[in-house]
Each structure stands twice: as C-alpha cells, then as structure tokens.
Design an enzyme around this catalytic site. Structure first.
Site, PDB file in Angstrom:
ATOM      1  N   HIS A  97      54.554  99.077 -17.402  1.00 34.10           N
ATOM      2  CA  HIS A  97      55.789  98.314 -17.587  1.00 34.10           C
ATOM      3  C   HIS A  97      56.766  98.644 -16.481  1.00 34.10           C
ATOM      4  CE1 HIS A  97      56.019 102.067 -19.903  1.00 34.10           C
ATOM      5  NE2 HIS A  97      57.309 102.097 -19.600  1.00 34.10           N
ATOM      6  N   GLY A 134      58.356 110.947 -17.523  1.00 29.45           N
ATOM      7  CA  GLY A 134      59.043 110.258 -18.610  1.00 29.45           C
ATOM      8  C   GLY A 134      58.302 109.066 -19.176  1.00 29.45           C
ATOM      9  N   GLN A 135      57.045 108.846 -18.749  1.00 29.94           N
ATOM     10  CA  GLN A 135      56.309 107.719 -19.337  1.00 29.94           C
ATOM     11  C   GLN A 135      55.933 108.062 -20.773  1.00 29.94           C
ATOM     12  OE1 GLN A 135      52.739 106.394 -17.284  1.00 29.94           O
ATOM     13  NE2 GLN A 135      52.588 104.552 -18.550  1.00 29.94           N
ATOM     14  N   HIS A 177      60.632  98.822 -15.612  1.00 24.62           N
ATOM     15  CA  HIS A 177      62.006  98.806 -16.114  1.00 24.62           C
ATOM     16  C   HIS A 177      62.852  98.063 -15.077  1.00 24.62           C
ATOM     17  CE1 HIS A 177      61.677 102.265 -19.091  1.00 24.62           C
ATOM     18  NE2 HIS A 177      60.630 102.532 -18.331  1.00 24.62           N
TER      19      HIS A 177
HETATM   20  P1  AMP Z   1      58.683 104.785 -20.550  1.00 21.37           P
HETATM   21  O1  AMP Z   1      59.399 105.954 -21.162  1.00 21.37           O
HETATM   22  O2  AMP Z   1      58.870 104.600 -19.070  1.00 21.37           O
HETATM   23  O3  AMP Z   1      57.211 104.773 -20.954  1.00 21.37           O
HETATM   24  O4  AMP Z   1      59.346 103.487 -21.165  1.00 21.37           O
HETATM   25  C1  AMP Z   1      59.108 103.063 -22.474  1.00 21.37           C
HETATM   26  C2  AMP Z   1      60.328 102.302 -22.895  1.00 21.37           C
HETATM   27  O5  AMP Z   1      59.997 101.514 -24.015  1.00 21.37           O
HETATM   28  C3  AMP Z   1      61.511 103.184 -23.296  1.00 21.37           C
HETATM   29  O6  AMP Z   1      62.616 102.894 -22.439  1.00 21.37           O
HETATM   30  C4  AMP Z   1      61.768 102.778 -24.742  1.00 21.37           C
HETATM   31  O7  AMP Z   1      63.139 102.734 -25.056  1.00 21.37           O
HETATM   32  C5  AMP Z   1      61.133 101.411 -24.823  1.00 21.37           C
HETATM   33  N1  AMP Z   1      60.678 100.996 -26.129  1.00 21.37           N
HETATM   34  C6  AMP Z   1      59.984 101.745 -27.042  1.00 21.37           C
HETATM   35  N2  AMP Z   1      59.714 101.005 -28.129  1.00 21.37           N
HETATM   36  C7  AMP Z   1      60.228  99.763 -27.902  1.00 21.37           C
HETATM   37  C8  AMP Z   1      60.262  98.549 -28.657  1.00 21.37           C
HETATM   38  N3  AMP Z   1      59.709  98.435 -29.882  1.00 21.37           N
HETATM   39  N4  AMP Z   1      60.885  97.480 -28.111  1.00 21.37           N
HETATM   40  C9  AMP Z   1      61.455  97.569 -26.894  1.00 21.37           C
HETATM   41  N5  AMP Z   1      61.438  98.679 -26.116  1.00 21.37           N
HETATM   42  C10 AMP Z   1      60.848  99.769 -26.624  1.00 21.37           C
END
Ligand code: AMP
Ligand code: ZN
Length: 119
Positions: free
Chosen positions: A105, A98-99, A107
């Site tokens: 980052h 799911g990345q 969560h």
């Molecule tokens: P992942 O899917 O673990 O790579 O996490 C990426 C996360 O970034 C997801 O939960 C998205 O909702 C979040 N995300 C994407 N774009 C933004 C943004 N502009 N500001 C804040 N969060 C974001």
C-alpha cells in the site's frame, strides 16, 4: 501464488467489501481509501487489488500494476487538492519500518507541512 487473495489479509477484505472502507477512487486494478488513523489532513492508502506483500514484491511480480498504484497516488493527490503544495508517497516496508499490513500500500500524505527526514 503471487497476486492471489489471502484469506487472512485485511486489505484483501477491503477489496472484496467484506471490511468497509471510505473509498475515494477505484480502478480496475486499484482501490484508494482513507486511512482509519490519519496522520495528516489527507491520508489515503492506495492498494493493488491483487495481493502482494510489499512494494518490492509488487514491483518484482507486476511492474504495470506498480505503475497503476503510483499513478493513482498522483490522482488522489490531485483530487484531494494537495498536489500543488506537495505531498508524500510512503511505502513502509518491513515491521522495523512500521509496516503492519502485509498487502502493498502507498500512503498518500498531505495537507500539512511534512518534515524531512521523516522519523
Ligand atoms: P502500515 O503501518 O504502513 O502497514 O500501514 C497500514 C495502515 O493501515 C495504517 O496507517 C493503519 O492506520 C491503516 N489501517 C488499518 N486498518 C484499516 C482499515 N480498516 N481501514 C483503513 N485503514 C486501515
Ligand atoms: Zn491482501
């Protein structure tokens, strides 16, 4: 080079302010901001300011910065008042997990019951 800003990276743009975010904490080396698509009442992302593709690459390149991210995840949980009840720190690693953003980052998820094992 490891740690250098990437022109096409969304989270590098959040670090510079080119893309806006709701920042809840910032240190010399990290930024914490609210996830745009929250999966829990508290859903904050903690990132290193330096670009590393994922948690493992970050840990291999810079153990101190990895510790900074984890410490800040704990500080976010305390600030958001989810630390006492319990919260989860997740590093999705690889597209199959799911990345979607390839800038490491954490969560920080809390404020509701969290199932184990996760989906
Ligand atoms: P992942 O899917 O673990 O790579 O996490 C990426 C996360 O970034 C997801 O939960 C998205 O909702 C979040 N995300 C994407 N774009 C933004 C943004 N502009 N500001 C804040 N969060 C974001
Ligand atoms: Zn980046």
């Amino acid at each position: 080079m490891a740690g250098e800003p990437q022109a096409d990276c969304l989270f590098c743009k959040i670090v510079t302010g080119e893309v806006p975010a709701t920042v809840v904490r910032e240190t010399e080396t990290t930024v914490a901001f609210r996830d745009i698509n929250p999966q829990a009442p508290t859903h904050v992302l903690v990132i290193p300011k330096a670009h590393h593709a994922d948690a493992a690459a970050l840990a291999a390149a810079d153990p101190q910065l990895t510790a900074d991210v984890l410490r800040e995840a704990g500080e976010v949980a305390a600030q958001e008042k989810v630390a006492d009840h319990g919260y989860r720190i997740v590093f999705n690693t690889g597209s199959g997990a799911g990345q979607t953003v390839f800038h490491a980052h954490a969560h920080v998820l809390g404020g509701r019951g969290l199932q184990w094992p996760p989906g």
